[in-house]
Design a protein around this motif. Sequence first.
Motif, PDB file in Angstrom:
ATOM      1  N   SER A 102       0.825  -1.209   0.000  1.00  0.00           N
ATOM      2  CA  SER A 102       0.000   0.000   0.000  1.00  0.00           C
ATOM      3  C   SER A 102       0.859   1.259   0.000  1.00  0.00           C
ATOM      4  CB  SER A 102      -0.937  -0.005   1.208  1.00  0.00           C
ATOM      5  OG  SER A 102      -0.197  -0.024   2.421  1.00  0.00           O
ATOM      6  N   VAL A 103       1.982   1.245   0.725  1.00  0.00           N
ATOM      7  CA  VAL A 103       2.852   2.425   0.759  1.00  0.00           C
ATOM      8  C   VAL A 103       3.513   2.647  -0.602  1.00  0.00           C
ATOM      9  CG1 VAL A 103       4.915   3.438   1.814  1.00  0.00           C
ATOM     10  CG2 VAL A 103       3.258   2.232   3.233  1.00  0.00           C
ATOM     11  N   TRP A 104       3.938   1.560  -1.265  1.00  0.00           N
ATOM     12  CA  TRP A 104       4.556   1.692  -2.589  1.00  0.00           C
ATOM     13  C   TRP A 104       3.592   2.302  -3.594  1.00  0.00           C
ATOM     14  CZ3 TRP A 104       9.270   0.990  -4.966  1.00  0.00           C
ATOM     15  CH2 TRP A 104      10.299   0.523  -4.153  1.00  0.00           C
ATOM     16  N   LYS A 105       2.294   2.005  -3.426  1.00  0.00           N
ATOM     17  CA  LYS A 105       1.310   2.585  -4.337  1.00  0.00           C
ATOM     18  C   LYS A 105       1.265   4.103  -4.202  1.00  0.00           C
ATOM     19  CE  LYS A 105      -1.970  -1.240  -4.884  1.00  0.00           C
ATOM     20  NZ  LYS A 105      -3.360  -1.705  -4.610  1.00  0.00           N
ATOM     21  N   LEU A 106       1.472   4.597  -2.965  1.00  0.00           N
ATOM     22  CA  LEU A 106       1.426   6.038  -2.735  1.00  0.00           C
ATOM     23  C   LEU A 106       2.640   6.746  -3.336  1.00  0.00           C
ATOM     24  CD1 LEU A 106       0.226   6.139   0.993  1.00  0.00           C
ATOM     25  CD2 LEU A 106      -1.119   6.638  -1.056  1.00  0.00           C
ATOM     26  N   ASN A 107       3.834   6.241  -3.034  1.00  0.00           N
ATOM     27  CA  ASN A 107       5.065   6.896  -3.490  1.00  0.00           C
ATOM     28  C   ASN A 107       6.207   5.897  -3.431  1.00  0.00           C
ATOM     29  OD1 ASN A 107       7.730   8.473  -2.673  1.00  0.00           O
ATOM     30  ND2 ASN A 107       6.421   9.917  -3.802  1.00  0.00           N
ATOM     31  N   SER A 108       6.951   5.768  -4.528  1.00  0.00           N
ATOM     32  CA  SER A 108       8.000   4.750  -4.597  1.00  0.00           C
ATOM     33  C   SER A 108       9.157   5.055  -3.648  1.00  0.00           C
ATOM     34  CB  SER A 108       8.514   4.608  -6.032  1.00  0.00           C
ATOM     35  OG  SER A 108       9.055   5.832  -6.490  1.00  0.00           O
ATOM     36  N   GLN A 109       9.540   6.321  -3.510  1.00  0.00           N
ATOM     37  CA  GLN A 109      10.648   6.651  -2.603  1.00  0.00           C
ATOM     38  C   GLN A 109      10.259   6.395  -1.150  1.00  0.00           C
ATOM     39  OE1 GLN A 109      13.779   7.413  -3.051  1.00  0.00           O
ATOM     40  NE2 GLN A 109      13.657   7.369  -5.283  1.00  0.00           N
ATOM     41  N   LEU A 110       9.030   6.798  -0.802  1.00  0.00           N
ATOM     42  CA  LEU A 110       8.548   6.519   0.551  1.00  0.00           C
ATOM     43  C   LEU A 110       8.431   5.016   0.766  1.00  0.00           C
ATOM     44  CD1 LEU A 110       7.410   7.539   3.244  1.00  0.00           C
ATOM     45  CD2 LEU A 110       5.137   7.589   2.160  1.00  0.00           C
ATOM     46  N   GLU A 254     -11.788  -0.059  -6.497  1.00  0.00           N
ATOM     47  CA  GLU A 254     -10.657   0.522  -5.762  1.00  0.00           C
ATOM     48  C   GLU A 254     -10.119  -0.415  -4.685  1.00  0.00           C
ATOM     49  OE1 GLU A 254     -11.636   4.310  -4.199  1.00  0.00           O
ATOM     50  OE2 GLU A 254     -11.857   5.279  -6.169  1.00  0.00           O
ATOM     51  N   LYS A 255     -10.940  -1.372  -4.242  1.00  0.00           N
ATOM     52  CA  LYS A 255     -10.499  -2.306  -3.202  1.00  0.00           C
ATOM     53  C   LYS A 255      -9.717  -3.479  -3.753  1.00  0.00           C
ATOM     54  CE  LYS A 255     -14.439  -1.678  -0.043  1.00  0.00           C
ATOM     55  NZ  LYS A 255     -15.513  -2.426   0.653  1.00  0.00           N
ATOM     56  N   LEU A 256      -9.816  -3.720  -5.059  1.00  0.00           N
ATOM     57  CA  LEU A 256      -9.321  -4.973  -5.618  1.00  0.00           C
ATOM     58  C   LEU A 256      -7.799  -5.014  -5.645  1.00  0.00           C
ATOM     59  CD1 LEU A 256     -11.793  -5.423  -8.612  1.00  0.00           C
ATOM     60  CD2 LEU A 256     -11.973  -6.312  -6.278  1.00  0.00           C
ATOM     61  N   PRO A 257      -7.199  -6.175  -5.382  1.00  0.00           N
ATOM     62  CA  PRO A 257      -5.743  -6.309  -5.475  1.00  0.00           C
ATOM     63  C   PRO A 257      -5.286  -6.323  -6.930  1.00  0.00           C
ATOM     64  CG  PRO A 257      -6.740  -8.435  -5.019  1.00  0.00           C
ATOM     65  CD  PRO A 257      -7.860  -7.435  -4.962  1.00  0.00           C
ATOM     66  N   GLU A 258      -3.997  -6.040  -7.132  1.00  0.00           N
ATOM     67  CA  GLU A 258      -3.419  -6.120  -8.474  1.00  0.00           C
ATOM     68  C   GLU A 258      -3.540  -7.543  -9.002  1.00  0.00           C
ATOM     69  OE1 GLU A 258      -2.168  -3.798 -10.360  1.00  0.00           O
ATOM     70  OE2 GLU A 258      -2.129  -2.096  -8.963  1.00  0.00           O
ATOM     71  N   GLY A 259      -3.866  -7.671 -10.283  1.00  0.00           N
ATOM     72  CA  GLY A 259      -3.953  -8.992 -10.887  1.00  0.00           C
ATOM     73  C   GLY A 259      -5.296  -9.661 -10.740  1.00  0.00           C
ATOM     74  N   PHE A 260      -6.306  -8.916 -10.235  1.00  0.00           N
ATOM     75  CA  PHE A 260      -7.650  -9.472 -10.057  1.00  0.00           C
ATOM     76  C   PHE A 260      -8.648  -8.579 -10.776  1.00  0.00           C
ATOM     77  CE2 PHE A 260     -11.748  -9.631  -7.946  1.00  0.00           C
ATOM     78  CZ  PHE A 260     -11.975 -10.988  -7.793  1.00  0.00           C
ATOM     79  N   ALA A 261      -9.648  -9.183 -11.426  1.00  0.00           N
ATOM     80  CA  ALA A 261     -10.654  -8.395 -12.144  1.00  0.00           C
ATOM     81  C   ALA A 261     -11.965  -9.161 -12.224  1.00  0.00           C
ATOM     82  CB  ALA A 261     -10.159  -8.057 -13.552  1.00  0.00           C
ATOM     83  N   PHE A 262     -13.074  -8.405 -12.224  1.00  0.00           N
ATOM     84  CA  PHE A 262     -14.378  -8.994 -12.524  1.00  0.00           C
ATOM     85  C   PHE A 262     -14.503  -9.156 -14.029  1.00  0.00           C
ATOM     86  CE2 PHE A 262     -15.233  -7.089  -8.372  1.00  0.00           C
ATOM     87  CZ  PHE A 262     -15.935  -8.109  -7.756  1.00  0.00           C
ATOM     88  N   GLU A 263     -15.138 -10.235 -14.460  1.00  0.00           N
ATOM     89  CA  GLU A 263     -15.384 -10.455 -15.877  1.00  0.00           C
ATOM     90  C   GLU A 263     -16.861 -10.221 -16.171  1.00  0.00           C
ATOM     91  OE1 GLU A 263     -13.621 -14.405 -16.667  1.00  0.00           O
ATOM     92  OE2 GLU A 263     -12.003 -13.242 -17.556  1.00  0.00           O
ATOM     93  N   GLY A 264     -17.166  -9.895 -17.412  1.00  0.00           N
ATOM     94  CA  GLY A 264     -18.547  -9.601 -17.771  1.00  0.00           C
ATOM     95  C   GLY A 264     -18.938  -8.221 -17.287  1.00  0.00           C
ATOM     96  N   SER A 265     -20.237  -8.003 -17.100  1.00  0.00           N
ATOM     97  CA  SER A 265     -20.755  -6.692 -16.700  1.00  0.00           C
ATOM     98  C   SER A 265     -20.314  -6.359 -15.273  1.00  0.00           C
ATOM     99  CB  SER A 265     -22.282  -6.675 -16.780  1.00  0.00           C
ATOM    100  OG  SER A 265     -22.784  -5.477 -16.227  1.00  0.00           O
ATOM    101  N   ILE A 266     -19.868  -5.126 -15.079  1.00  0.00           N
ATOM    102  CA  ILE A 266     -19.467  -4.693 -13.737  1.00  0.00           C
ATOM    103  C   ILE A 266     -20.509  -3.744 -13.133  1.00  0.00           C
ATOM    104  CG2 ILE A 266     -17.008  -4.982 -14.173  1.00  0.00           C
ATOM    105  CD1 ILE A 266     -16.812  -1.956 -14.549  1.00  0.00           C
ATOM    106  N   LYS A 283      -2.194 -15.546  -6.225  1.00  0.00           N
ATOM    107  CA  LYS A 283      -2.059 -14.599  -5.110  1.00  0.00           C
ATOM    108  C   LYS A 283      -3.197 -13.581  -5.118  1.00  0.00           C
ATOM    109  CE  LYS A 283       0.352 -12.759  -1.692  1.00  0.00           C
ATOM    110  NZ  LYS A 283      -0.495 -11.613  -1.343  1.00  0.00           N
ATOM    111  N   ALA A 284      -3.592 -13.102  -6.313  1.00  0.00           N
ATOM    112  CA  ALA A 284      -4.657 -12.108  -6.392  1.00  0.00           C
ATOM    113  C   ALA A 284      -5.990 -12.689  -5.939  1.00  0.00           C
ATOM    114  CB  ALA A 284      -4.760 -11.575  -7.820  1.00  0.00           C
ATOM    115  N   LEU A 285      -6.278 -13.923  -6.321  1.00  0.00           N
ATOM    116  CA  LEU A 285      -7.510 -14.573  -5.871  1.00  0.00           C
ATOM    117  C   LEU A 285      -7.524 -14.709  -4.351  1.00  0.00           C
ATOM    118  CD1 LEU A 285      -7.958 -17.407  -8.539  1.00  0.00           C
ATOM    119  CD2 LEU A 285      -9.337 -15.341  -8.296  1.00  0.00           C
ATOM    120  N   GLU A 286      -6.393 -15.092  -3.789  1.00  0.00           N
ATOM    121  CA  GLU A 286      -6.288 -15.240  -2.336  1.00  0.00           C
ATOM    122  C   GLU A 286      -6.533 -13.906  -1.644  1.00  0.00           C
ATOM    123  OE1 GLU A 286      -2.778 -16.172   0.912  1.00  0.00           O
ATOM    124  OE2 GLU A 286      -2.676 -17.146  -1.049  1.00  0.00           O
ATOM    125  N   ASP A 287      -5.913 -12.829  -2.169  1.00  0.00           N
ATOM    126  CA  ASP A 287      -6.090 -11.505  -1.569  1.00  0.00           C
ATOM    127  C   ASP A 287      -7.527 -11.014  -1.716  1.00  0.00           C
ATOM    128  OD1 ASP A 287      -3.459 -11.467  -0.829  1.00  0.00           O
ATOM    129  OD2 ASP A 287      -2.777 -10.234  -2.513  1.00  0.00           O
TER     130      ASP A 287
END
Length: 599
Positions: A102-110, A254-266, A283-287
Amino acid sequence: MGYMPGIPPYHALGAMVLTLAMFIAFARGRIATEIVSLVTIVLIALGLFFFPLEGQGQTQGLALAFSGFGHPALITICALMVMGRGLVVTGALEPATRLLASVWKLNSQLGMLVSLLLAMLLSMMVNDTPVLVLLLPVFVGLAERGAMAASKTLIPLNAAVLIGGMATTIGTSTNLLVVSIAADLGMEPMRVFDFTPIVAVAALVALPYLWLVMPRLLPDNGQAFTRTRRTFSATLRIDDDSELIGQTPRDLLEKLPEGFAFEGSIDRQITANSRLPVAGTHKALEDAVRILKARVAPAWVVERINAAARSQASDVVVVEMAVTAESRLVGLTIPSSGVAGQFGVAVLGIHQQNRGPDRGRHEYSELQLKPGDVLLVMGPLAEIEEFAESDRLLMLEGVVEVPRRSKAVMAAAIMFGSVATASVGLWPIAIAALVGAILMFATGCVKFDRVGRALSANVIVLVAASIAIGRLILESGAAAWLGALLSAGLQFLPPAMIVAAVMLFVTLLTNFASNAAAATVGTPIAFSIAERLGLPVEPLVLAVLFGCNLCYATPIAYQTNMLIMEEGRYRFGDYLRTGLPLVVLMATTLSLMLVFFYM
């Protein structure tokens, strides 16, 4: 004050030759470390059997050769490995890794700064290797998602782990080895945090270099680092009491982890007992299941799997399995195959190389299986192996245990309690660690039949050989002779320079050989130098301990250095270019702090 020693006694000469041969064998790397260690023990046993030390018999020589296997240091190391395993398999350290992402998402240096600090803190309590193994996939995943290239982060991360590991007596097995040998030689036993302030100051001095300079000195191997990961089609199952009812998949993006997506109509509304087509990596399914509090397998199957695991006292695991051309599953769907009822396993998702234009319109359970499809399967290991054998499936990935998260707080409490009671001097760390390991078994945080995964045979025989060679160096007179030789050269230097010289001597050994062996050679020598030059022994022993941990300059210096070499596509020169300045910086700061605290 000092003098040049003459020719050493033949036992001392033999001990030094054997030690040098062991160093060379470790450095060349052509023979496995455990083989070198065992051969060293055998040679000590044979040598002292036929040529006993003065005043000793043959049986005393055998006792010396095999003394490492019953040494409190080795028992402590094994117990700490078990407790470290408990933290990993219960998922107790997962909150830390999620915080990083979560911190890396905000800023790479931080994110880089927080990562380095977290690596230092974790490795103070848990052995360096498990900490790096835990953090490595996090940084690999971050690099693949467009963060800083892994080649620019892994060496600084490894250095931070090593710095944190030197801060407590339990940070590394080498620290325990040095402290135990020093106690055997007569030094007052050190508690867990006795020298933590010294390392904390050095860490603060080194942190800007790790954070801002070291990544700039490393190559960008981002292109070489990318890799494809299987994406599994799955069905997200919503329970009656789910918090998601009334929302749409779009509301959850916005809650979904990287590598995970809904298919079909959202935009369709989620109702009780909804079954939503989704796709994601393992890993994404687990998260996603954890974040959304949903399931990707029928409840009755999950309950059956958990009941079977409890009755067998085994772990629930997840494995990727390929469908072969001979499998009876070809042409069937998962429900029509009956694998859940027949084998008691759950197919969580399916990876197909080529999906048609109807992707996302049907649940994964409606897909007809073809040769080459990969199934993500969960269940007790025995049932999964039976499923693979009966239905001609090929197990592709190593078995991944499902974390027993219900035990996470228990595992963390056991680790904290062991460290806390030892740090305040309630009892020795050997007893605290052993009690902690027993509690890990008794509470089910670690399964006793899986203890082999926690213990490293390599480390066990290496520590045993190191203890034996350390005793041989001391009792043969080699330590006294080498101490006299070094004292003659160091006697006119100021204390800070003497401490720095001892530290750099051990650092040179540890970067080209085993740090455990360097510790067992250096500790008796430090005692000899302190006695001859009239200096307190604590700073010189700590100089040995710190020198054993300054293993940044070569890939062979420590096992974690090798662990990141392939992942970062590093070369020998990358370690040398970034490691040497760090060695100089750390050795200078630590030497000054040792003089300030002890002299």
